[in-house]
Design an enzyme around this catalytic site. Structure first.
Site, PDB file in Angstrom:
ATOM      1  N   HIS A   2      10.054  -4.241   4.710  1.00 16.38           N
ATOM      2  CA  HIS A   2      10.556  -2.866   4.607  1.00 16.38           C
ATOM      3  C   HIS A   2      10.823  -2.274   5.980  1.00 16.38           C
ATOM      4  O   HIS A   2      10.191  -2.654   6.971  1.00 16.38           O
ATOM      5  CB  HIS A   2       9.661  -1.955   3.771  1.00 16.38           C
ATOM      6  CG  HIS A   2       8.266  -1.679   4.285  1.00 16.38           C
ATOM      7  ND1 HIS A   2       7.313  -2.646   4.497  1.00 16.38           N
ATOM      8  CD2 HIS A   2       7.653  -0.509   4.572  1.00 16.38           C
ATOM      9  CE1 HIS A   2       6.181  -2.080   4.885  1.00 16.38           C
ATOM     10  NE2 HIS A   2       6.359  -0.778   4.964  1.00 16.38           N
ATOM     11  N   GLU A  14       3.791  -5.381   8.809  1.00 17.17           N
ATOM     12  CA  GLU A  14       2.495  -5.214   8.123  1.00 17.17           C
ATOM     13  C   GLU A  14       2.037  -6.504   7.446  1.00 17.17           C
ATOM     14  O   GLU A  14       0.866  -6.622   7.069  1.00 17.17           O
ATOM     15  CB  GLU A  14       2.592  -4.087   7.087  1.00 17.17           C
ATOM     16  CG  GLU A  14       2.735  -2.702   7.709  1.00 17.17           C
ATOM     17  CD  GLU A  14       2.818  -1.584   6.675  1.00 17.17           C
ATOM     18  OE1 GLU A  14       2.707  -0.424   7.072  1.00 17.17           O
ATOM     19  OE2 GLU A  14       2.996  -1.867   5.468  1.00 17.17           O
ATOM     20  N   HIS A  40      -1.740   4.510   9.904  1.00 18.51           N
ATOM     21  CA  HIS A  40      -0.382   5.024  10.158  1.00 18.51           C
ATOM     22  C   HIS A  40      -0.406   6.358  10.891  1.00 18.51           C
ATOM     23  O   HIS A  40       0.468   7.198  10.704  1.00 18.51           O
ATOM     24  CB  HIS A  40       0.373   5.208   8.846  1.00 18.51           C
ATOM     25  CG  HIS A  40       0.504   3.978   7.996  1.00 18.51           C
ATOM     26  ND1 HIS A  40      -0.551   3.417   7.317  1.00 18.51           N
ATOM     27  CD2 HIS A  40       1.578   3.208   7.714  1.00 18.51           C
ATOM     28  CE1 HIS A  40      -0.128   2.354   6.641  1.00 18.51           C
ATOM     29  NE2 HIS A  40       1.163   2.206   6.861  1.00 18.51           N
ATOM     30  N   HIS A  73       0.810  -1.225   0.000  1.00 16.62           N
ATOM     31  CA  HIS A  73       0.000   0.000   0.000  1.00 16.62           C
ATOM     32  C   HIS A  73       0.847   1.281   0.000  1.00 16.62           C
ATOM     33  O   HIS A  73       0.354   2.355   0.347  1.00 16.62           O
ATOM     34  CB  HIS A  73      -0.962  -0.017   1.196  1.00 16.62           C
ATOM     35  CG  HIS A  73      -0.280  -0.041   2.548  1.00 16.62           C
ATOM     36  ND1 HIS A  73      -0.771  -0.745   3.612  1.00 16.62           N
ATOM     37  CD2 HIS A  73       0.842   0.565   3.021  1.00 16.62           C
ATOM     38  CE1 HIS A  73       0.016  -0.579   4.667  1.00 16.62           C
ATOM     39  NE2 HIS A  73       1.004   0.228   4.325  1.00 16.62           N
TER      40      HIS A  73
HETATM   41  C1  DHB Z   1       6.377   3.250   2.646  1.00 17.56           C
HETATM   42  C2  DHB Z   1       5.771   2.012   2.877  1.00 17.56           C
HETATM   43  C3  DHB Z   1       4.676   1.920   3.734  1.00 17.56           C
HETATM   44  O1  DHB Z   1       4.046   0.741   4.030  1.00 17.56           O
HETATM   45  C4  DHB Z   1       4.174   3.055   4.352  1.00 17.56           C
HETATM   46  O2  DHB Z   1       3.086   2.937   5.134  1.00 17.56           O
HETATM   47  C5  DHB Z   1       4.796   4.294   4.149  1.00 17.56           C
HETATM   48  C6  DHB Z   1       5.887   4.378   3.285  1.00 17.56           C
HETATM   49  C7  DHB Z   1       7.518   3.370   1.691  1.00 17.56           C
HETATM   50  O3  DHB Z   1       8.116   2.355   1.299  1.00 17.56           O
HETATM   51  O4  DHB Z   1       7.829   4.496   1.284  1.00 17.56           O
HETATM   52 FE    FE Z   2       2.520   1.007   5.601  1.00 21.36          FE
END
Ligand code: DHB
Ligand code: FE
Length: 280
Positions: free
Chosen positions: A193, A240, A59, A12
């Site tokens: 991530h 996540e 978030h 997302h």
């Molecule tokens: C990014 C990924 C995310 O899941 C998020 O909530 C905010 C930023 C990113 O990779 O930039």
């Molecule tokens: Fe996210």
């Protein structure tokens, strides 16, 4: 009775919204990512879901550190999006399905998950971008949504095992709704991530691919890990992937993969997409 026709799990990342706004789908950076959704569009045309139950993590738009529910559900007639500071355009409000929400609330709380019920709820990029990816080019959303939120922001987080059981309760709640609705369940977030700290930019392709594979072959595999282990394997925001687990659990049985895509990087994220159908 309502039934689940499929489960779609997807990244997302906020940047997706910017790419859609600027029409970058065919650019070399974005094409391998956006192309992954084409088989999903074809499936949606045939599957014709009536409702989307969207399992996502907020978030900081609707819930902040002062009051952080572990599990929350929307029971609103509509869900607005708002400026989160990413510079993205806001989209048309999503219609809700309060009747189905309240049925699900009764069922899930009856199943011993004490949800926070929200009669007003702003939805962030974790709802907006998956909806824009699945139904591109529309500001007139074709399905109402029931948003379900899981805390991944403030510790302690619910464990993967707990998210799995929560997903099963969501599945039972959907299947016991009286109207003959075709329901698609979305799980948004991940995959590996980490946005900040010493390991910013961390990605773990080997773990991600094993996790994706597990969702058809051994879906409870990831529930054997603690949150700390999952952070170690996938990064601080990689947790996540619990949204994927909860969404997969709603199928309450075997699943067949219709399509999948995995692409690195999209922004700081290993992006993933899976479409699963219930299987005998
Ligand atoms: C990014 C990924 C995310 O899941 C998020 O909530 C905010 C930023 C990113 O990779 O930039
Ligand atoms: Fe996210």
């Amino acid at each position: 009775m309502a039934s689940i026709v499929g489960c779609i799990t997807t990244s997302h990342v906020p940047a997706i919204g910017g790419a859609i706004d600027r029409g970058l789908q065919e650019e070399p950076y974005w094409k391998p990512f956006f192309d992954g959704y084409k088989p999903v569009h074809r499936w949606l045309e045939t599957a014709k879901p009536d409702v989307a139950v969207v399992i996502y993590n907020d978030h900081g738009l609707n819930f902040f550190l002062d009051k952080m529910p572990t599990f929350a559900i929307g029971a609103a007639p509509e869900y607005r999006n708002a400026d989160e500071g990413w510079g993205l355009s806001t989209v048309a409000p999503f219609p809700g399905h309060p009747e189905m929400s309240w049925h699900m609330i009764e069922s899930i709380i009856g199943d011993e998950f004490d949800l926070t019920t929200c009669q007003e709820m702003l939805v962030d990029h974790a709802v907006v971008n998956p909806m824009r990816l699945l139904w591109p080019g529309t500001s007139d959303w074709p399905v109402p949504i029931v948003p379900i939120e899981i805390n991944t922001v403030q510790y302690p987080l619910p464990s993967a095992a707990r998210c799995w059981k929560f997903g099963e309760a969501i599945g039972r709640a959907i299947n016991s709704y009286e109207e003959d609705l075709r329901v698609v369940v979305l799980g948004t977030g991940g995959l590996s991530h980490q946005l900040d700290g010493e390991r910013a930019g961390f990605i773990n392709k080997e773990f991600d691919l094993e996790f994706m594979d597990s969702l058809t072959k051994d879906p409870v595999w990831a529930t054997g890990y603690s949150t700390q282990e999952l952070v170690e394997f996938t990064g601080t925001q990689g947790v996540e992937l619990m949204m994927w687990l909860a969404a997969r659990a709603t199928l309450l049985g075997n699943a067949r993969q219709v399509t999948a895509n995995y692409h690195i990087p999209i922004s700081n994220t290993a992006s993933g997409l899976m479409l699963l159908e219930p299987a005998a």
